[in-house]
Design an enzyme around this catalytic site. Structure first.
Site, PDB file in Angstrom:
ATOM      1  N   LYS A  54      56.869  -7.992  55.435  1.00 61.08           N
ATOM      2  CA  LYS A  54      58.110  -8.417  54.868  1.00 61.08           C
ATOM      3  C   LYS A  54      58.623  -9.613  56.092  1.00 61.08           C
ATOM      4  CE  LYS A  54      59.201  -4.178  52.558  1.00 61.08           C
ATOM      5  NZ  LYS A  54      59.607  -2.689  52.880  1.00 61.08           N
ATOM      6  N   GLN A  98      63.403   0.742  57.111  1.00 60.53           N
ATOM      7  CA  GLN A  98      62.033   1.067  56.399  1.00 60.53           C
ATOM      8  C   GLN A  98      61.758   2.511  56.459  1.00 60.53           C
ATOM      9  OE1 GLN A  98      59.609  -1.040  55.197  1.00 60.53           O
ATOM     10  NE2 GLN A  98      58.593   0.703  54.591  1.00 60.53           N
ATOM     11  N   ASP A 121      68.534  -3.913  49.847  1.00 55.76           N
ATOM     12  CA  ASP A 121      67.590  -3.122  49.119  1.00 55.76           C
ATOM     13  C   ASP A 121      68.069  -2.086  48.209  1.00 55.76           C
ATOM     14  OD1 ASP A 121      64.818  -2.643  48.477  1.00 55.76           O
ATOM     15  OD2 ASP A 121      64.521  -1.266  50.324  1.00 55.76           O
TER      16      ASP A 121
END
Ligand code: NAP
Length: 287
Positions: A54, A98, A121
């Site tokens: 990413k 994450q 996200d």
């Protein structure tokens, strides 16, 4: 591959990135650089790889990648403190925690601490709720990627029966909601679903989000269906048994090179959108 449509995620991702380049350069002229902060807790090798991918994707697009790597021994409060600082930092436009985080940390509490305007996200319950209601700005990136592929290839969803296998908060549930909002008739399956092959036989659109390699077999699906494989298992293997499904499907995503690359491009897209929004320059930057 006669009469088969290979849904090429690399082509879709490149198309997204081409559009983003214009927005990034518009922002640059105004002295704004989009910035994604990634938080990695601990040393899980897969998570390290995902975060690195990413970050590298950001670098290639001139998006600032602020990488925060915390020890596996930190407490939930330590993590909340880091998130609070990123929420307050005007140079940061998107925050990605994450997951999974180490088991002693309250992951849900950490997700909920992310400011909604930086939740690129779609992990907060507010972000998820907005997505489900049809006005969410940043749906979870993999569900958003699946919709991006559908749109790029102009695949019909209205009136179609979509069967989603999996109901996780980041994937199965939000993609079910997005497809429902696109007027598909949606069945969401999970580990307690009975007669899964019979349900899949009725599907015009199959979304695989199970986390089990080669799980969905060609003999379970209908001739001419659209198969979207979000799965990503060890050894670059999807949740769909590609070879057997290829014979039956009209259109199918490969693994690798399907949903995965588009997911990363969605993260970039949401970060750029958040930067545009925070700068209140949407008109200028996108014109
Ligand atoms: P997850 O949280 O483990 O959820 C898996 C889902 O599958 C659960 O809802 C589970 O049901 C269901 N399930 C398990 N066994 C089943 C069975 N035998 N029949 C029907 N349903 C079953 O996984 P996830 O995070 O959603 O990820 C799913 C897959 O997508 C994984 O391969 C992951 O690596 C991949 N993924 C890819 C990307 C990408 O960018 N391409 C991003 C995220 C995830 P219960 O709810 O009943 O347990």
């Amino acid at each position: 591959m006669d009469n088969k449509l290979l849904l090429d995620g690399i082509v879709v991702a490149e198309n997204v990135k081409e559009q983003l380049k214009k927005q990034v350069s518009g922002l640059k002229k105004l002295g704004v650089r989009p910035c994604l902060a990634t938080i990695l807790v601990g040393d899980d090798p897969s998570s390290e790889t995902y975060v690195r991918m990413k970050g590298n994707a950001c670098d290639k697009m001139e998006i600032v990648s602020k990488r925060i790597h915390l020890s596996k021994d930190i407490t939930t409060d330590d993590l909340l403190q880091t998130i609070a600082e990123l929420n307050e930092d005007p140079a940061v436009h998107g925050i990605l925690l994450q997951h999974p985080v180490p088991g002693h940390i309250d992951e849900r509490k950490a997700f909920e601490a992310i400011a909604i305007e930086k939740d690129v996200d779609g992990v907060t319950s507010l972000g998820y709720g907005q997505t489900a209601l049809g006005f969410g700005e940043y749906p979870s990136c993999t569900p958003a990627a699946i919709l991006e592929i559908i749109d790029f290839y102009k695949l019909e969803t209205k009136g179609m029966h979509a069967v989603v296998v999996g109901r996780s908060p980041i994937l199965g549930k939000p993609v079910s909601a997005l497809l429902l909002n696109r007027n598909a008739t949606v069945t969401t399956c999970h580990s307690h679903t009975r007669n899964l092959p019979q349900i899949l036989k009725q599907a015009d659109i199959v979304v695989a989000a199970v986390g089990k390699p080669n799980f969905i077999k060609g003999e379970w699906i209908k001739e001419g269906s659209i198969v979207l494989d979000a799965g990503y298992n060890k050894g670059n293997i999807g949740d769909v048994d590609y070879e057997s499904c290829l014979h039956k499907a009209f259109a199918i995503t490969p693994v690798p090179g399907g949903v995965g690359p588009v997911t990363i491009s969605m993260l970039l897209k949401h970060t750029v959108q958040a930067a545009v929004k925070s700068s209140e320059i949407k008109g200028e930057a996108t014109s």
